[in-house]
Motif scaffolding. Structure first.
Motif, PDB file in Angstrom:
ATOM      1  N   GLN A  76     -50.830   9.430  28.695  1.00  0.00           N
ATOM      2  CA  GLN A  76     -51.567   8.373  29.146  1.00  0.00           C
ATOM      3  C   GLN A  76     -52.943   8.830  29.440  1.00  0.00           C
ATOM      4  O   GLN A  76     -53.963   8.099  29.446  1.00  0.00           O
ATOM      5  N   LEU A  77     -53.129   9.933  29.845  1.00  0.00           N
ATOM      6  CA  LEU A  77     -54.184  10.375  30.599  1.00  0.00           C
ATOM      7  C   LEU A  77     -54.124  12.046  29.852  1.00  0.00           C
ATOM      8  O   LEU A  77     -54.064  13.048  30.382  1.00  0.00           O
TER       9      LEU A  77
ATOM     10  N   THR B 149     -50.738  20.066  37.003  1.00  0.00           N
ATOM     11  CA  THR B 149     -49.487  20.191  37.436  1.00  0.00           C
ATOM     12  C   THR B 149     -48.965  18.942  38.322  1.00  0.00           C
ATOM     13  O   THR B 149     -49.766  18.477  39.013  1.00  0.00           O
ATOM     14  N   THR B 150     -47.884  18.817  38.412  1.00  0.00           N
ATOM     15  CA  THR B 150     -47.360  17.798  39.533  1.00  0.00           C
ATOM     16  C   THR B 150     -47.697  18.140  41.035  1.00  0.00           C
ATOM     17  O   THR B 150     -48.323  17.490  41.854  1.00  0.00           O
ATOM     18  N   HIS B 151     -47.753  19.581  41.369  1.00  0.00           N
ATOM     19  CA  HIS B 151     -48.275  20.035  42.420  1.00  0.00           C
ATOM     20  C   HIS B 151     -49.578  19.800  42.507  1.00  0.00           C
ATOM     21  O   HIS B 151     -50.198  19.528  43.710  1.00  0.00           O
ATOM     22  N   ARG B 152     -50.603  19.962  41.630  1.00  0.00           N
ATOM     23  CA  ARG B 152     -52.063  19.689  41.752  1.00  0.00           C
ATOM     24  C   ARG B 152     -52.287  18.056  42.065  1.00  0.00           C
ATOM     25  O   ARG B 152     -53.119  17.937  42.886  1.00  0.00           O
TER      26      ARG B 152
ATOM     27  N   LEU C  49     -40.928  16.152  32.709  1.00  0.00           N
ATOM     28  CA  LEU C  49     -40.945  14.928  31.959  1.00  0.00           C
ATOM     29  C   LEU C  49     -42.131  13.941  32.580  1.00  0.00           C
ATOM     30  O   LEU C  49     -42.843  13.140  31.988  1.00  0.00           O
ATOM     31  N   LEU C  50     -42.234  13.935  33.986  1.00  0.00           N
ATOM     32  CA  LEU C  50     -43.166  13.382  34.468  1.00  0.00           C
ATOM     33  C   LEU C  50     -44.683  13.763  34.106  1.00  0.00           C
ATOM     34  O   LEU C  50     -45.395  12.793  33.828  1.00  0.00           O
ATOM     35  N   ARG C  51     -44.735  14.829  34.306  1.00  0.00           N
ATOM     36  CA  ARG C  51     -46.172  15.621  33.687  1.00  0.00           C
ATOM     37  C   ARG C  51     -46.310  15.147  32.271  1.00  0.00           C
ATOM     38  O   ARG C  51     -47.249  15.084  32.098  1.00  0.00           O
ATOM     39  N   ALA C  52     -45.430  15.212  31.493  1.00  0.00           N
ATOM     40  CA  ALA C  52     -45.558  14.818  30.238  1.00  0.00           C
ATOM     41  C   ALA C  52     -45.898  13.384  29.782  1.00  0.00           C
ATOM     42  O   ALA C  52     -46.813  12.979  28.930  1.00  0.00           O
ATOM     43  N   ARG C  53     -45.368  12.465  30.684  1.00  0.00           N
ATOM     44  CA  ARG C  53     -45.720  10.969  30.458  1.00  0.00           C
ATOM     45  C   ARG C  53     -47.139  10.789  30.960  1.00  0.00           C
ATOM     46  O   ARG C  53     -47.805   9.981  30.367  1.00  0.00           O
TER      47      ARG C  53
END
Length: 114
Positions: free
Chosen positions: A26-27, A36-39, A18-22
């Motif tokens: 925006q970007l 990814t969130t890891h990146r 969900l964080l990555r989708a949000r």
């Protein structure tokens, strides 16, 4: 695609999806390139390490384990040092960092890393 490192942290992979989708909303380039969130975490910690040193990057990441080379026992950062890195990264004030200190200690451009 989920990030295995974050799935095992107990927070659940769905939260990071969900964080990555949000962030992708925006970007758009984040979604297009499959960032990814890891990146994002890796990039942020690399930036902090290059500007504030290994000890601050370890503390910023929340790494408190004692594993690794013996020298990591002596590499430490206090909370104000981590707060200074956060101020430099986000260009936002923090109560632990006096008003202009981040401009003299950081090599970050005005406005953070973006």
């Amino acid at each position: 695609m989920r990030d295995a490192q974050f799935d095992s942290a107990g927070n659940g992979g769905r939260r990071y999806d969900l964080l990555r989708a949000r962030i992708g909303q925006q970007l758009p380039w984040v979604a297009v390139h499959g960032i990814t969130t890891h990146r994002l975490r890796h990039t942020t910690l690399t930036w902090v390490e290059r500007r504030f040193g290994y000890g601050v990057a370890r503390a910023y990441a929340g790494h408190t384990d004692r594993r690794g080379p013996a020298t990591t026992t002596y590499i430490k950062a206090d909370l104000p040092a981590v707060a200074t890195a956060l101020v430099a990264l986000t260009a936002q004030p923090h109560p632990l960092v006096p008003a202009m200190e981040h401009l003299t200690r950081s090599r970050a451009p005005t406005g953070g890393i973006c």
